[in-house]
Design a protein around this motif. Structure first.
Motif, mmCIF file in Angstrom:
data_model
loop_
_atom_site.group_PDB
_atom_site.id
_atom_site.type_symbol
_atom_site.label_atom_id
_atom_site.label_comp_id
_atom_site.label_asym_id
_atom_site.label_seq_id
_atom_site.Cartn_x
_atom_site.Cartn_y
_atom_site.Cartn_z
ATOM 1 N N LEU A 85 35.845 47.512 35.892
ATOM 2 C CA LEU A 85 36.290 46.352 35.120
ATOM 3 C C LEU A 85 36.936 46.772 33.809
ATOM 4 O O LEU A 85 37.996 46.249 33.427
ATOM 5 C CB LEU A 85 35.103 45.433 34.859
ATOM 6 N N ALA A 86 36.350 47.740 33.141
ATOM 7 C CA ALA A 86 36.886 48.209 31.854
ATOM 8 C C ALA A 86 38.183 48.992 32.022
ATOM 9 O O ALA A 86 38.998 49.031 31.095
ATOM 10 C CB ALA A 86 35.852 49.079 31.149
ATOM 11 N N SER A 87 38.386 49.587 33.180
ATOM 12 C CA SER A 87 39.567 50.421 33.374
ATOM 13 C C SER A 87 40.769 49.650 33.894
ATOM 14 O O SER A 87 41.861 50.223 33.988
ATOM 15 C CB SER A 87 39.251 51.559 34.342
ATOM 16 N N ARG A 88 40.618 48.399 34.193
ATOM 17 C CA ARG A 88 41.751 47.624 34.723
ATOM 18 C C ARG A 88 42.796 47.404 33.646
ATOM 19 O O ARG A 88 42.478 47.357 32.463
ATOM 20 C CB ARG A 88 41.295 46.320 35.346
ATOM 21 N N LYS A 89 44.022 47.249 34.076
ATOM 22 C CA LYS A 89 45.113 47.118 33.110
ATOM 23 C C LYS A 89 45.419 45.677 32.820
ATOM 24 O O LYS A 89 45.314 44.796 33.532
ATOM 25 C CB LYS A 89 46.353 47.809 33.648
ATOM 26 N N ALA B 271 37.555 33.522 46.640
ATOM 27 C CA ALA B 271 38.224 32.376 46.021
ATOM 28 C C ALA B 271 39.400 32.821 45.167
ATOM 29 O O ALA B 271 39.260 33.637 44.261
ATOM 30 C CB ALA B 271 37.231 31.583 45.172
ATOM 31 N N ALA B 272 40.551 32.261 45.461
ATOM 32 C CA ALA B 272 41.741 32.594 44.680
ATOM 33 C C ALA B 272 41.607 32.091 43.251
ATOM 34 O O ALA B 272 42.166 32.677 42.333
ATOM 35 C CB ALA B 272 42.981 32.001 45.338
ATOM 36 N N GLY B 273 40.854 31.021 43.054
ATOM 37 C CA GLY B 273 40.706 30.452 41.725
ATOM 38 C C GLY B 273 39.629 31.113 40.890
ATOM 39 O O GLY B 273 39.510 30.846 39.700
ATOM 40 N N ALA B 274 38.833 31.978 41.504
ATOM 41 C CA ALA B 274 37.768 32.654 40.756
ATOM 42 C C ALA B 274 38.396 33.659 39.800
ATOM 43 O O ALA B 274 39.448 34.234 40.089
ATOM 44 C CB ALA B 274 36.814 33.368 41.706
ATOM 45 N N PRO B 275 37.776 33.871 38.666
ATOM 46 C CA PRO B 275 38.318 34.855 37.731
ATOM 47 C C PRO B 275 38.445 36.229 38.384
ATOM 48 O O PRO B 275 37.547 36.666 39.106
ATOM 49 C CB PRO B 275 37.290 34.889 36.601
ATOM 50 N N ARG B 276 39.566 36.891 38.134
ATOM 51 C CA ARG B 276 39.797 38.212 38.721
ATOM 52 C C ARG B 276 38.699 39.181 38.326
ATOM 53 O O ARG B 276 38.272 40.021 39.120
ATOM 54 C CB ARG B 276 41.153 38.747 38.273
ATOM 55 N N SER B 277 38.205 39.051 37.114
ATOM 56 C CA SER B 277 37.166 39.962 36.648
ATOM 57 C C SER B 277 35.880 39.804 37.466
ATOM 58 O O SER B 277 35.232 40.797 37.785
ATOM 59 C CB SER B 277 36.892 39.747 35.162
ATOM 60 N N ALA B 278 35.522 38.584 37.826
ATOM 61 C CA ALA B 278 34.314 38.362 38.637
ATOM 62 C C ALA B 278 34.495 38.947 40.030
ATOM 63 O O ALA B 278 33.600 39.611 40.562
ATOM 64 C CB ALA B 278 33.989 36.880 38.725
#
Length: 158
Positions: A154-158, A91-98
């Motif tokens: 997840l923690a390493s993403r910019k 899903a494009a609308g889903a949060p990127r983090s999920a």
């Protein structure tokens, strides 16, 4: 992620849920589960046929009510969670983090299972059945440890 064909709307999530539902109904039913338990060998093909019966379900059995209920809930949750996880990843609308969390975790499960499958052929007396066992062990490892990798990603993403 929807395409129209002959007046119907098809989605990736819908296809995944339908495939999961067909697999659960076809191979989790009591007739198939009993057949797989009693009529398959202990080779690679038998291992695979037994794995198909994992989401077993039943409306009546000699098992306790709690066991029947747990098995039925497992089969239902497999279908429902397939829809949830696939929709989160596409899903494009889903949060990127999920999307990042679940795709990283899934990638680790797949990587661990693949590593087990391929590495098993190096051992003495390697067999296809043995490699399936190693792949299963890798998949279990990835399932229970992959969330750690997902948190790091997840923690390493910019």
């Amino acid at each position: 992620m929807a395409t129209t064909a002959a007046g119907r709307v098809r989605t990736v999530t819908g296809a995944a849920v339908l495939a999961a539902l067909i697999l659960v109904i076809a191979f989790g039913n009591p007739a198939y589960t009993d057949w797989a338990k009693n009529h398959t060998s202990n080779d690679a093909w038998g291992f695979f046929l037994k794995q198909l019966a994992w989401p077993t379900w039943s409306f009546s059995s000699d098992d306790s009510v709690r066991t029947i209920l747990a098995n039925d809930i497992k089969a239902i949750l497999l279908v429902v969670l397939t829809g949830v996880f696939v929709s989160l990843m596409v899903a494009a609308g889903a949060p990127r983090s999920a999307r990042l969390f679940f795709s990283s975790w899934g990638a680790y499960v797949f990587a661990a299972a693949s590593a087990g499958l391929l590495a098993a052929f190096v051992q003495v007396d390697a067999s296809l059945r043995g490699s399936f066992g190693w792949a299963a062990g890798g998949g279990i490892y990835g399932l229970f440890v992959g969330w750690v990798l997902a948190i790091v990603v997840l923690a390493s993403r910019k």
